[in-house]
Design a protein around this motif. Structure first.
Motif, PDB file in Angstrom:
ATOM      1  N   GLU A  32       0.797  -0.984  -0.112  1.00 29.69           N
ATOM      2  CA  GLU A  32       0.179   0.098  -0.146  1.00 29.69           C
ATOM      3  C   GLU A  32       1.044   1.072  -0.058  1.00 29.69           C
ATOM      4  OE1 GLU A  32      -2.795  -0.105  -0.456  1.00 29.69           O
ATOM      5  OE2 GLU A  32      -3.144  -2.377  -0.412  1.00 29.69           O
ATOM      6  N   ALA A  33       1.975   1.341   1.089  1.00 29.67           N
ATOM      7  CA  ALA A  33       3.236   2.505   0.622  1.00 29.67           C
ATOM      8  C   ALA A  33       3.028   2.552  -0.846  1.00 29.67           C
ATOM      9  CB  ALA A  33       3.858   2.115   1.566  1.00 29.67           C
ATOM     10  N   LEU A  34       3.199   1.734  -1.299  1.00 32.48           N
ATOM     11  CA  LEU A  34       4.164   2.212  -2.799  1.00 32.48           C
ATOM     12  C   LEU A  34       3.099   2.904  -3.597  1.00 32.48           C
ATOM     13  CD1 LEU A  34       6.195   0.711  -5.362  1.00 32.48           C
ATOM     14  CD2 LEU A  34       4.005   0.564  -6.085  1.00 32.48           C
ATOM     15  N   HIS A  35       1.981   2.177  -3.652  1.00 37.41           N
ATOM     16  CA  HIS A  35       0.770   3.328  -4.155  1.00 37.41           C
ATOM     17  C   HIS A  35       0.627   4.341  -3.820  1.00 37.41           C
ATOM     18  CE1 HIS A  35      -0.850  -0.145  -5.918  1.00 37.41           C
ATOM     19  NE2 HIS A  35      -1.127  -0.740  -4.597  1.00 37.41           N
ATOM     20  N   LEU A  36       0.809   5.034  -2.101  1.00 36.40           N
ATOM     21  CA  LEU A  36       1.040   5.594  -1.869  1.00 36.40           C
ATOM     22  C   LEU A  36       2.329   7.104  -2.330  1.00 36.40           C
ATOM     23  CD1 LEU A  36      -0.208   8.146   0.520  1.00 36.40           C
ATOM     24  CD2 LEU A  36       1.872   7.297   1.995  1.00 36.40           C
ATOM     25  N   LEU A  37       3.118   6.516  -2.075  1.00 39.90           N
ATOM     26  CA  LEU A  37       4.333   7.030  -2.786  1.00 39.90           C
ATOM     27  C   LEU A  37       4.554   7.006  -4.169  1.00 39.90           C
ATOM     28  CD1 LEU A  37       7.284   5.761  -0.843  1.00 39.90           C
ATOM     29  CD2 LEU A  37       6.126   7.431  -0.013  1.00 39.90           C
ATOM     30  N   ARG A  38       3.887   6.437  -4.947  1.00 37.11           N
ATOM     31  CA  ARG A  38       3.597   6.710  -6.701  1.00 37.11           C
ATOM     32  C   ARG A  38       2.728   7.913  -6.576  1.00 37.11           C
ATOM     33  NH1 ARG A  38       3.865   6.586 -11.357  1.00 37.11           N
ATOM     34  NH2 ARG A  38       2.222   6.681 -12.987  1.00 37.11           N
ATOM     35  N   ASN A  39       1.521   8.108  -5.955  1.00 37.43           N
ATOM     36  CA  ASN A  39       0.305   9.370  -6.167  1.00 37.43           C
ATOM     37  C   ASN A  39       1.244   9.959  -5.778  1.00 37.43           C
ATOM     38  OD1 ASN A  39      -1.227   7.286  -7.897  1.00 37.43           O
ATOM     39  ND2 ASN A  39      -2.522   6.165  -5.113  1.00 37.43           N
ATOM     40  N   TYR A  40       2.254  10.245  -4.746  1.00 42.05           N
ATOM     41  CA  TYR A  40       2.569  11.657  -3.937  1.00 42.05           C
ATOM     42  C   TYR A  40       4.015  12.224  -4.959  1.00 42.05           C
ATOM     43  CZ  TYR A  40      -0.974  12.059  -0.950  1.00 42.05           C
ATOM     44  OH  TYR A  40      -2.689  12.284  -0.200  1.00 42.05           O
ATOM     45  N   GLY A  41       4.313  11.466  -6.075  1.00 38.90           N
ATOM     46  CA  GLY A  41       5.017  11.179  -6.446  1.00 38.90           C
ATOM     47  C   GLY A  41       7.513  11.955  -6.499  1.00 38.90           C
ATOM     48  N   HIS A  42       6.684  10.264  -5.392  1.00 41.04           N
ATOM     49  CA  HIS A  42       8.487  10.289  -4.991  1.00 41.04           C
ATOM     50  C   HIS A  42       8.948   8.998  -5.217  1.00 41.04           C
ATOM     51  CE1 HIS A  42      10.615   9.815  -1.443  1.00 41.04           C
ATOM     52  NE2 HIS A  42      10.925   8.615  -1.311  1.00 41.04           N
ATOM     53  N   LEU A  43       8.437   8.550  -6.699  1.00 39.57           N
ATOM     54  CA  LEU A  43       8.980   8.105  -7.810  1.00 39.57           C
ATOM     55  C   LEU A  43       9.150   8.822  -9.085  1.00 39.57           C
ATOM     56  CD1 LEU A  43       7.392   4.437  -7.460  1.00 39.57           C
ATOM     57  CD2 LEU A  43       9.609   5.120  -6.898  1.00 39.57           C
ATOM     58  N   THR A  44      10.444   8.788  -9.666  1.00 43.90           N
ATOM     59  CA  THR A  44      10.780   9.958 -10.881  1.00 43.90           C
ATOM     60  C   THR A  44      10.000   8.961 -12.230  1.00 43.90           C
ATOM     61  OG1 THR A  44      12.599   8.905 -11.257  1.00 43.90           O
ATOM     62  CG2 THR A  44      12.822  10.980  -9.778  1.00 43.90           C
ATOM     63  N   ASP A  45       9.610   9.834 -12.964  1.00 38.35           N
ATOM     64  CA  ASP A  45       9.238   8.944 -14.706  1.00 38.35           C
ATOM     65  C   ASP A  45      10.648   8.074 -14.685  1.00 38.35           C
ATOM     66  OD1 ASP A  45       6.615  10.500 -14.307  1.00 38.35           O
ATOM     67  OD2 ASP A  45       7.591  11.356 -15.864  1.00 38.35           O
ATOM     68  N   GLU A  81       0.081  -2.786  -9.299  1.00 41.72           N
ATOM     69  CA  GLU A  81      -0.558  -3.245  -8.882  1.00 41.72           C
ATOM     70  C   GLU A  81       0.589  -5.372  -8.827  1.00 41.72           C
ATOM     71  OE1 GLU A  81      -2.672  -3.906  -6.383  1.00 41.72           O
ATOM     72  OE2 GLU A  81      -3.794  -1.975  -6.753  1.00 41.72           O
ATOM     73  N   SER A  82       1.064  -5.020  -9.832  1.00 45.00           N
ATOM     74  CA  SER A  82       2.078  -6.299  -9.634  1.00 45.00           C
ATOM     75  C   SER A  82       3.552  -5.650  -9.568  1.00 45.00           C
ATOM     76  CB  SER A  82       2.575  -6.251 -11.545  1.00 45.00           C
ATOM     77  OG  SER A  82       3.245  -5.575 -12.103  1.00 45.00           O
ATOM     78  N   ILE A  83       3.433  -4.716  -9.515  1.00 51.14           N
ATOM     79  CA  ILE A  83       4.794  -3.304  -8.421  1.00 51.14           C
ATOM     80  C   ILE A  83       4.635  -3.663  -7.824  1.00 51.14           C
ATOM     81  CG2 ILE A  83       6.162  -1.141  -8.417  1.00 51.14           C
ATOM     82  CD1 ILE A  83       5.420  -0.970 -11.471  1.00 51.14           C
ATOM     83  N   ALA A  84       3.415  -3.489  -6.634  1.00 51.44           N
ATOM     84  CA  ALA A  84       3.277  -2.982  -5.104  1.00 51.44           C
ATOM     85  C   ALA A  84       3.507  -4.825  -4.868  1.00 51.44           C
ATOM     86  CB  ALA A  84       1.634  -2.766  -5.353  1.00 51.44           C
ATOM     87  N   ASP A  85       2.756  -5.817  -4.869  1.00 51.75           N
ATOM     88  CA  ASP A  85       3.302  -6.874  -4.792  1.00 51.75           C
ATOM     89  C   ASP A  85       4.791  -6.815  -4.717  1.00 51.75           C
ATOM     90  OD1 ASP A  85       0.132  -7.244  -4.389  1.00 51.75           O
ATOM     91  OD2 ASP A  85       1.152  -8.727  -5.617  1.00 51.75           O
TER      92      ASP A  85
END
Length: 122
Positions: A32-45, A81-85
């Protein structure tokens, strides 16, 4: 014995069960943290692109049974979802981590949480 009863027992009586629960929770929280950090721009493109390519190349959708678990969502969501898993699995298996671009990105996410935890404790 019910789970809450086990958790109330002295630690030494149920170390293995508590460890297993802790590991499972760590994986779910990381997912779930991956979804959160992705949505808040913590990962670059660029970082997201590395993860998307790894998901496809390494067959994460198949590995984590994404197509049947998320059959009514878009392919884009299935890849996420696969990346989050994969991140959840990485978080649970600290001793099996390898030095790779994916591992470096997952470590960046973990470092964010460790830094946040340290700030909260201040």
């Amino acid at each position: 014995m019910a789970l809450l009863e086990v958790l109330a027992e002295p630690l030494e009586d149920h170390v293995d069960l508590r460890l297993a629960i802790g590991i499972a929770v760590a994986g779910a929280v990381a997912h779930e943290a991956l979804h959160l950090l992705r949505n808040y721009g913590h990962l670059t493109d660029a970082e997201w692109g590395v993860l998307v390519r790894a998901s496809i190349k390494e067959g994460w959708r198949e590995r984590y049974d994404i197509n049947s678990r998320y059959e009514h969502v878009s392919d884009y969501i299935k890849v996420e979802e696969s990346i989050a898993d994969a991140y959840g699995e990485w978080a649970k298996n600290r001793e099996q981590r390898v030095d790779s671009p994916v591992g470096a990105i997952f470590q960046k996410l973990e470092n964010f949480w460790l830094e946040l935890k340290a700030k909260i404790k201040e």
